[in-house]
Design an enzyme around this catalytic site. Structure first.
Site, PDB file in Angstrom:
ATOM      1  N   ARG A 242       0.833  -1.220   0.000  1.00 54.34           N
ATOM      2  CA  ARG A 242       0.000   0.000   0.000  1.00 54.34           C
ATOM      3  C   ARG A 242       0.864   1.265   0.000  1.00 54.34           C
ATOM      4  O   ARG A 242       0.412   2.340   0.397  1.00 54.34           O
ATOM      5  CB  ARG A 242      -0.934   0.051   1.226  1.00 54.34           C
ATOM      6  CG  ARG A 242      -1.719  -1.222   1.476  1.00 54.34           C
ATOM      7  CD  ARG A 242      -2.949  -1.271   0.590  1.00 54.34           C
ATOM      8  NE  ARG A 242      -3.891  -2.281   1.030  1.00 54.34           N
ATOM      9  CZ  ARG A 242      -4.301  -3.296   0.282  1.00 54.34           C
ATOM     10  NH1 ARG A 242      -3.856  -3.449  -0.940  1.00 54.34           N
ATOM     11  NH2 ARG A 242      -5.191  -4.151   0.747  1.00 54.34           N
ATOM     12  N   PHE A 243       2.113   1.136  -0.427  1.00 50.51           N
ATOM     13  CA  PHE A 243       3.043   2.267  -0.398  1.00 50.51           C
ATOM     14  C   PHE A 243       3.122   2.842  -1.810  1.00 50.51           C
ATOM     15  O   PHE A 243       4.135   2.743  -2.503  1.00 50.51           O
ATOM     16  CB  PHE A 243       4.407   1.780   0.125  1.00 50.51           C
ATOM     17  CG  PHE A 243       5.048   2.754   1.064  1.00 50.51           C
ATOM     18  CD1 PHE A 243       4.372   3.199   2.193  1.00 50.51           C
ATOM     19  CD2 PHE A 243       6.326   3.242   0.823  1.00 50.51           C
ATOM     20  CE1 PHE A 243       4.962   4.112   3.061  1.00 50.51           C
ATOM     21  CE2 PHE A 243       6.921   4.153   1.677  1.00 50.51           C
ATOM     22  CZ  PHE A 243       6.237   4.594   2.801  1.00 50.51           C
TER      23      PHE A 243
END
Ligand SMILES: Cc1cc2nc3c(=O)[nH]c(=O)nc-3n(C[C@H](O)[C@H](O)[C@H](O)COP(=O)(O)O)c2cc1C
Ligand SMILES: Cc1ncc(COP(=O)(O)O)c(CN)c1O
Length: 199
Positions: free
Chosen positions: A177-178
């Site tokens: 989720r980066f």
């Protein structure tokens, strides 16, 4: 190196590249975008429409001017668009102001549509209630008869909008989720300013 590490000074080329890359995937509707509009009480509504190209640097779509979205855009022309391509893990978010396209542009696009869709545009009072499918079919048959010997003209209540972009964000999904995010905001002098955003 990724575009996020070396962003162009203006976003339109980047937008065009991502649209091209989505088109190459042979998806059913690669040009589908969510369109959010608001009424006079700031109540929002959204639906999918199809991206139909650029007018200069504005984004074009076509619809019924009397539809729910058309009525909302008449009173509140600000709108938001969102593309999402699952296969590419990409999202593009766009905000701006909508204006009706000139009639010549709507005429040209309408003329390019399939005849059945042209007849449908006459037969449907988009967003109005109807009592049955049969009523719709009868309205379509009536238009078929009316235009039996002729090209289908553009209904005056059907046409395009172009959305002038004030803010656009490119989002590339990444592990953990980066994600990568880059936003471009149009300044008062029309120049673009961009910033990387946290995921
Ligand atoms: C993939 C897809 C593409 C669509 N494209 C359009 C479009 O380009 N124009 C349009 O008027 N409606 C389009 N629709 C239908 C709209 O989502 C919506 O039902 C319709 O425009 C009425 O919306 P409104 O009542 O909010 O005005 C599309 C629907 C889907 C699922
Ligand atoms: C009601 C309606 N109007 C317009 C469109 C735009 O597409 P086209 O002009 O290619 O028919 C769509 C696409 N699904 C639609 O559903």
């Amino acid at each position: 190196m990724s575009t996020f590490d070396n962003p162009p000074s203006a976003p339109i080329e980047w937008l065009q590249t991502w649209l091209d890359e989505a088109t190459k995937l042979s998806l059913n509707e690669p040009m589908a975008m969510n369109l959010a509009t608001a009424d006079e009480q700031n109540r929002l509504s959204s639906r999918i429409v199809l991206f139909k190209g650029f007018k200069h640097e504005d984004i074009c779509f076509f619809t019924n001017y009397n539809s729910r979205k058309g009525v909302q855009l008449e009173k509140c022309p600000t709108a938001a668009l969102c593309f999402w391509w699952d296969e590419l893990m990409r999202q593009i978010r766009i905000e701006g102001v909508c204006h009706k396209l000139p009639n010549e542009d709507s005429d040209a696009y309408f003329a390019s549509r399939a005849r059945g869709s042209q007849l449908g545009a006459w037969a449907s009072q988009q967003s109005q209630a109807v009592d049955s499918r049969q009523t719709l079919e009868a309205a379509y048959a009536e238009q078929e008869q009316r235009f039996a010997q002729a090209d289908v003209s553009r209904p005056p209540h059907w046409g395009g909008y172009h959305l002038s972009i004030s803010r656009i964000e490119f989002w590339q999904g990444r592990d953990h989720r980066f994600h990568d995010r880059m936003v471009y905001i149009r300044q008062a002098d029309k120049q673009w300013q961009h910033q990387r955003l946290q995921p």
